[in-house]
Design a protein around this motif. Structure first.
Motif, PDB file in Angstrom:
ATOM      1  N   VAL A  53      58.321  35.973  34.644  1.00 38.00           N
ATOM      2  CA  VAL A  53      59.141  35.443  33.557  1.00 38.00           C
ATOM      3  C   VAL A  53      58.768  33.978  33.412  1.00 38.00           C
ATOM      4  CG1 VAL A  53      61.484  34.929  32.792  1.00 38.00           C
ATOM      5  CG2 VAL A  53      61.032  37.033  34.059  1.00 38.00           C
ATOM      6  N   THR A  54      58.401  33.580  32.194  1.00 33.04           N
ATOM      7  CA  THR A  54      58.040  32.187  31.939  1.00 33.04           C
ATOM      8  C   THR A  54      59.257  31.460  31.382  1.00 33.04           C
ATOM      9  OG1 THR A  54      55.731  32.772  31.569  1.00 33.04           O
ATOM     10  CG2 THR A  54      56.466  30.675  30.673  1.00 33.04           C
ATOM     11  N   LEU A  55      59.573  30.301  32.009  1.00 29.34           N
ATOM     12  CA  LEU A  55      60.764  29.530  31.669  1.00 29.34           C
ATOM     13  C   LEU A  55      60.447  28.045  31.551  1.00 29.34           C
ATOM     14  CD1 LEU A  55      63.120  31.136  34.332  1.00 29.34           C
ATOM     15  CD2 LEU A  55      63.132  31.632  31.878  1.00 29.34           C
ATOM     16  N   LYS A  56      61.156  27.366  30.687  1.00 28.77           N
ATOM     17  CA  LYS A  56      61.047  25.908  30.568  1.00 28.77           C
ATOM     18  C   LYS A  56      61.766  25.287  31.770  1.00 28.77           C
ATOM     19  CE  LYS A  56      60.359  22.598  27.255  1.00 28.77           C
ATOM     20  NZ  LYS A  56      59.476  22.509  26.145  1.00 28.77           N
ATOM     21  N   CYS A  57      61.272  24.133  32.212  1.00 31.67           N
ATOM     22  CA  CYS A  57      61.871  23.463  33.369  1.00 31.67           C
ATOM     23  C   CYS A  57      61.642  21.959  33.256  1.00 31.67           C
ATOM     24  CB  CYS A  57      61.243  24.000  34.660  1.00 31.67           C
ATOM     25  SG  CYS A  57      62.087  23.485  36.165  1.00 31.67           S
ATOM     26  N   GLN A  58      62.527  21.190  33.866  1.00 27.71           N
ATOM     27  CA  GLN A  58      62.339  19.744  33.903  1.00 27.71           C
ATOM     28  C   GLN A  58      61.095  19.439  34.749  1.00 27.71           C
ATOM     29  OE1 GLN A  58      65.163  21.334  34.686  1.00 27.71           O
ATOM     30  NE2 GLN A  58      66.892  20.389  33.650  1.00 27.71           N
ATOM     31  N   PRO A  59      60.189  18.601  34.220  1.00 24.25           N
ATOM     32  CA  PRO A  59      58.955  18.300  34.952  1.00 24.25           C
ATOM     33  C   PRO A  59      59.185  17.784  36.378  1.00 24.25           C
ATOM     34  CG  PRO A  59      58.782  17.506  32.702  1.00 24.25           C
ATOM     35  CD  PRO A  59      60.206  17.973  32.889  1.00 24.25           C
ATOM     36  N   ASP A  60      60.249  17.018  36.585  1.00 26.46           N
ATOM     37  CA  ASP A  60      60.485  16.454  37.917  1.00 26.46           C
ATOM     38  C   ASP A  60      61.033  17.481  38.920  1.00 26.46           C
ATOM     39  OD1 ASP A  60      62.914  16.542  36.518  1.00 26.46           O
ATOM     40  OD2 ASP A  60      63.684  14.707  37.442  1.00 26.46           O
ATOM     41  N   SER A  79      51.909  25.098  29.309  1.00 27.71           N
ATOM     42  CA  SER A  79      51.719  23.890  30.107  1.00 27.71           C
ATOM     43  C   SER A  79      52.475  23.956  31.433  1.00 27.71           C
ATOM     44  CB  SER A  79      52.203  22.669  29.315  1.00 27.71           C
ATOM     45  OG  SER A  79      52.238  21.525  30.137  1.00 27.71           O
ATOM     46  N   THR A  80      51.752  23.689  32.509  1.00 22.89           N
ATOM     47  CA  THR A  80      52.381  23.669  33.833  1.00 22.89           C
ATOM     48  C   THR A  80      53.243  22.420  34.027  1.00 22.89           C
ATOM     49  OG1 THR A  80      50.400  22.640  34.769  1.00 22.89           O
ATOM     50  CG2 THR A  80      50.566  25.045  34.912  1.00 22.89           C
ATOM     51  N   LYS A  81      53.186  21.504  33.075  1.00 21.81           N
ATOM     52  CA  LYS A  81      54.020  20.301  33.148  1.00 21.81           C
ATOM     53  C   LYS A  81      55.464  20.587  32.748  1.00 21.81           C
ATOM     54  CE  LYS A  81      54.333  15.525  31.602  1.00 21.81           C
ATOM     55  NZ  LYS A  81      53.733  14.449  30.822  1.00 21.81           N
ATOM     56  N   TYR A  82      55.670  21.566  31.865  1.00 19.41           N
ATOM     57  CA  TYR A  82      56.997  21.834  31.323  1.00 19.41           C
ATOM     58  C   TYR A  82      57.505  23.260  31.555  1.00 19.41           C
ATOM     59  CZ  TYR A  82      56.008  17.551  28.796  1.00 19.41           C
ATOM     60  OH  TYR A  82      55.673  16.260  28.474  1.00 19.41           O
ATOM     61  N   TRP A  83      56.654  24.137  32.070  1.00 17.09           N
ATOM     62  CA  TRP A  83      56.997  25.544  32.202  1.00 17.09           C
ATOM     63  C   TRP A  83      56.683  26.048  33.606  1.00 17.09           C
ATOM     64  CZ3 TRP A  83      59.205  28.283  28.167  1.00 17.09           C
ATOM     65  CH2 TRP A  83      59.203  27.642  26.921  1.00 17.09           C
ATOM     66  N   ILE A  84      57.441  27.057  34.042  1.00 15.73           N
ATOM     67  CA  ILE A  84      57.207  27.706  35.329  1.00 15.73           C
ATOM     68  C   ILE A  84      57.146  29.224  35.114  1.00 15.73           C
ATOM     69  CG2 ILE A  84      58.232  25.936  36.809  1.00 15.73           C
ATOM     70  CD1 ILE A  84      60.827  27.627  36.852  1.00 15.73           C
ATOM     71  N   GLY A  85      56.504  29.893  36.041  1.00 15.65           N
ATOM     72  CA  GLY A  85      56.510  31.345  36.080  1.00 15.65           C
ATOM     73  C   GLY A  85      57.328  31.774  37.278  1.00 15.65           C
ATOM     74  N   SER A 103      66.656  26.730  31.510  1.00 16.18           N
ATOM     75  CA  SER A 103      65.670  26.744  30.438  1.00 16.18           C
ATOM     76  C   SER A 103      66.364  26.794  29.077  1.00 16.18           C
ATOM     77  CB  SER A 103      64.737  27.947  30.609  1.00 16.18           C
ATOM     78  OG  SER A 103      63.769  27.986  29.592  1.00 16.18           O
ATOM     79  N   TYR A 104      67.331  27.672  28.954  1.00 19.41           N
ATOM     80  CA  TYR A 104      68.117  27.788  27.718  1.00 19.41           C
ATOM     81  C   TYR A 104      68.765  26.453  27.368  1.00 19.41           C
ATOM     82  CZ  TYR A 104      72.289  28.988  24.976  1.00 19.41           C
ATOM     83  OH  TYR A 104      73.306  29.021  24.033  1.00 19.41           O
ATOM     84  N   GLU A 105      69.379  25.808  28.346  1.00 21.00           N
ATOM     85  CA  GLU A 105      70.072  24.534  28.109  1.00 21.00           C
ATOM     86  C   GLU A 105      69.100  23.419  27.703  1.00 21.00           C
ATOM     87  OE1 GLU A 105      73.265  24.101  27.859  1.00 21.00           O
ATOM     88  OE2 GLU A 105      73.934  26.014  28.668  1.00 21.00           O
ATOM     89  N   ILE A 106      67.925  23.386  28.327  1.00 23.36           N
ATOM     90  CA  ILE A 106      66.915  22.374  27.973  1.00 23.36           C
ATOM     91  C   ILE A 106      66.536  22.519  26.507  1.00 23.36           C
ATOM     92  CG2 ILE A 106      64.507  21.667  28.279  1.00 23.36           C
ATOM     93  CD1 ILE A 106      64.782  22.484  31.241  1.00 23.36           C
ATOM     94  N   VAL A 107      66.198  23.723  26.107  1.00 23.06           N
ATOM     95  CA  VAL A 107      65.736  23.966  24.736  1.00 23.06           C
ATOM     96  C   VAL A 107      66.879  23.775  23.746  1.00 23.06           C
ATOM     97  CG1 VAL A 107      64.705  25.659  23.179  1.00 23.06           C
ATOM     98  CG2 VAL A 107      63.887  25.468  25.534  1.00 23.06           C
TER      99      VAL A 107
END
Length: 113
Positions: A53-60, A79-85, A103-107
Protein backbone atom coordinates in the motif's frame (compact mmCIF):
# COMPACT_ATOMS: atom_id res chain seq x y z
CA UNK A 1 -5.52 -6.76 7.16
CA UNK A 2 -7.32 -8.05 4.12
CA UNK A 3 -8.16 -6.00 1.04
CA UNK A 4 -11.87 -5.51 1.84
CA UNK A 5 -11.19 -4.39 5.42
CA UNK A 6 -8.56 -1.95 4.17
CA UNK A 7 -10.87 -0.59 1.47
CA UNK A 8 -13.64 -0.08 4.04
CA UNK A 9 -11.20 1.64 6.39
CA UNK A 10 -10.10 4.08 3.65
CA UNK A 11 -13.70 4.91 2.80
CA UNK A 12 -14.54 5.43 6.49
CA UNK A 13 -12.01 8.25 6.87
CA UNK A 14 -14.46 10.85 5.61
CA UNK A 15 -17.36 11.61 3.32
CA UNK A 16 -14.86 13.38 1.06
CA UNK A 17 -13.03 10.13 0.17
CA UNK A 18 -13.41 8.81 -3.37
CA UNK A 19 -12.11 5.58 -4.87
CA UNK A 20 -11.27 5.06 -8.52
CA UNK A 21 -9.47 2.71 -10.89
CA UNK A 22 -7.77 5.49 -12.92
CA UNK A 23 -5.21 3.43 -14.81
CA UNK A 24 -7.41 0.95 -16.66
CA UNK A 25 -5.84 1.96 -19.99
CA UNK A 26 -2.48 0.60 -18.82
CA UNK A 27 -2.06 -3.17 -18.84
CA UNK A 28 0.18 -3.37 -15.78
CA UNK A 29 -1.74 -0.83 -13.71
CA UNK A 30 -5.34 -1.55 -14.67
CA UNK A 31 -6.14 -3.03 -11.26
CA UNK A 32 -4.63 -0.22 -9.17
CA UNK A 33 -7.27 1.17 -6.80
CA UNK A 34 -6.65 4.77 -5.70
CA UNK A 35 -8.25 6.65 -2.82
CA UNK A 36 -8.58 10.42 -3.12
CA UNK A 37 -9.43 13.33 -0.86
CA UNK A 38 -10.18 16.69 -2.53
CA UNK A 39 -9.21 15.12 -5.86
CA UNK A 40 -5.69 14.14 -4.72
CA UNK A 41 -4.53 10.63 -3.94
CA UNK A 42 -3.56 9.55 -0.46
CA UNK A 43 -3.47 5.75 -0.85
CA UNK A 44 -3.27 3.16 -3.58
CA UNK A 45 -2.60 -0.53 -4.14
CA UNK A 46 -2.96 -3.23 -6.75
CA UNK A 47 -6.23 -5.15 -6.24
CA UNK A 48 -4.79 -8.23 -7.94
CA UNK A 49 -1.79 -8.37 -5.60
CA UNK A 50 -2.79 -6.73 -2.33
CA UNK A 51 0.68 -6.52 -0.92
CA UNK A 52 2.14 -3.00 -0.94
CA UNK A 53 0.00 0.00 0.00
CA UNK A 54 1.50 3.33 -1.04
CA UNK A 55 0.85 6.21 1.37
CA UNK A 56 1.89 9.84 1.74
CA UNK A 57 4.08 10.56 4.78
CA UNK A 58 5.92 13.46 6.38
CA UNK A 59 9.49 13.44 5.02
CA UNK A 60 10.99 13.71 8.51
CA UNK A 61 9.19 10.52 9.67
CA UNK A 62 10.11 8.22 6.80
CA UNK A 63 13.60 7.08 7.86
CA UNK A 64 12.50 6.57 11.46
CA UNK A 65 9.54 4.44 10.35
CA UNK A 66 11.74 2.37 8.04
CA UNK A 67 14.23 1.76 10.84
CA UNK A 68 11.51 0.76 13.30
CA UNK A 69 9.28 -1.38 11.06
CA UNK A 70 10.46 -3.93 8.52
CA UNK A 71 7.06 -3.72 6.78
CA UNK A 72 7.83 -0.18 5.57
CA UNK A 73 9.82 0.38 2.43
CA UNK A 74 9.81 2.16 -0.89
CA UNK A 75 6.57 3.33 -2.45
CA UNK A 76 5.42 2.05 -5.81
CA UNK A 77 6.44 4.49 -8.54
CA UNK A 78 6.42 7.69 -6.45
CA UNK A 79 8.94 9.92 -4.70
CA UNK A 80 10.62 8.28 -1.72
CA UNK A 81 10.84 11.75 -0.17
CA UNK A 82 7.07 12.03 0.36
CA UNK A 83 5.69 8.49 0.03
CA UNK A 84 6.15 5.10 1.70
CA UNK A 85 5.20 1.56 0.80
CA UNK A 86 3.65 -0.56 3.54
CA UNK A 87 3.52 -4.34 3.28
CA UNK A 88 -0.16 -5.03 3.99
CA UNK A 89 0.56 -8.70 4.68
CA UNK A 90 3.03 -8.11 7.50
CA UNK A 91 2.13 -4.68 8.91
CA UNK A 92 0.11 -4.70 12.12
CA UNK A 93 -3.44 -3.53 11.39
CA UNK A 94 -3.15 -0.63 13.84
CA UNK A 95 0.03 0.64 12.15
CA UNK A 96 -1.46 0.40 8.66
CA UNK A 97 -4.55 2.26 9.85
CA UNK A 98 -2.51 4.96 11.60
CA UNK A 99 -0.31 5.55 8.56
CA UNK A 100 -3.33 5.60 6.26
CA UNK A 101 -5.14 8.15 8.43
CA UNK A 102 -1.94 10.18 8.54
CA UNK A 103 -1.72 10.13 4.74
CA UNK A 104 -5.37 11.17 4.44
CA UNK A 105 -4.84 14.05 6.89
CA UNK A 106 -1.70 15.29 5.09
CA UNK A 107 -3.45 15.43 1.72
CA UNK A 108 -6.70 16.80 3.15
CA UNK A 109 -4.88 19.66 4.91
CA UNK A 110 -2.81 20.51 1.84
CA UNK A 111 -5.73 20.62 -0.56
CA UNK A 112 -8.45 21.90 1.76
CA UNK A 113 -11.28 23.47 -0.21
Amino acid sequence: MNIEDFREYCLSLGSDVEEKLPFTAFQYASSVLVFYVHGHMFSFFDCDKFSIVTLKCQPDRIEELKAKYSCIGKPFNLSTKYWIGVDANTAPDALLQELTRNSYEIVKAKYKK
